[in-house]
Design an enzyme around this catalytic site. Structure first.
Site, PDB file in Angstrom:
ATOM      1  N   SER A   1       0.795  -1.231   0.000  1.00 25.95           N
ATOM      2  CA  SER A   1       0.000   0.000   0.000  1.00 25.95           C
ATOM      3  C   SER A   1       0.826   1.278   0.000  1.00 25.95           C
ATOM      4  O   SER A   1       0.311   2.348  -0.295  1.00 25.95           O
ATOM      5  CB  SER A   1      -0.973   0.019   1.181  1.00 25.95           C
TER       6      SER A   1
ATOM      7  N   LYS B   1       0.664   4.404   6.868  1.00 26.48           N
ATOM      8  CA  LYS B   1       0.027   5.247   5.847  1.00 26.48           C
ATOM      9  C   LYS B   1       0.511   6.692   6.020  1.00 26.48           C
ATOM     10  O   LYS B   1       1.040   7.065   7.053  1.00 26.48           O
ATOM     11  CB  LYS B   1      -1.507   5.248   5.983  1.00 26.48           C
TER      12      LYS B   1
END
Length: 146
Positions: free
Chosen positions: A67, A104
């Site tokens: 990701s 993230k």
């Protein structure tokens, strides 16, 4: 290092060593024509001193997943995480979200927080009051194998 297992990141804590570091040549490494060998001056380099600013608040974690590939964080990379740093907009953070750790980019606007992946195949996550959410630490470095 002491290992702590959690999905999808594997955490490690720094181990104290009395090691004086690995050899370090402070002349730069040429990507063009090689420099004469006599120009090299050997010193010792400690990666702990280079990568860890606050030992008590620093951890390592191994990335699992794709990701964050756009930010240069690839599967199996080793992250250096400092829990003493202030989480601010655009920082890459390790977060605990609804029972799992994730890494993230933080997007903060007034009272709203989003977790933005750096891969278009993954959705942006808006944090709401329904989420069990903690910003666990800020990524300061990434260590890669070549």
């Amino acid at each position: 290092m002491i290992r702590h297992k959690s999905q999808p990141l594997t955490f490690f804590t720094p181990k104290a060593t009395n090691n004086s570091g690995a050899p370090f040549f402070d002349t730069g490494i040429s990507a063009g024509f090689p420099s004469p060998a006599e120009d090299f001056k050997e010193q010792r380099l400690s990666l702990d001193k280079e990568l860890i600013k606050n030992k008590e608040a620093t951890f390592f974690a191994r990335v699992s997943g794709q990701s964050m590939i756009g930010a240069g964080l690839d599967d199996n990379d080793l992250l250096v995480i400092d829990r003493s740093l202030e989480p601010t907009n655009n920082k890459i953070a390790v977060c605990f979200l609804d029972g799992e750790f994730t890494v993230k980019r933080l997007k903060v606007d007034k009272d709203e927080v989003w977790l933005q992946p750096e891969n278009p195949n993954y959705p942006i996550i808006k944090i709401t009051s329904d989420n069990d959410f903690v910003i666990w630490g800020i990524v300061t470095s990434v260590i890669k194998k070549v």
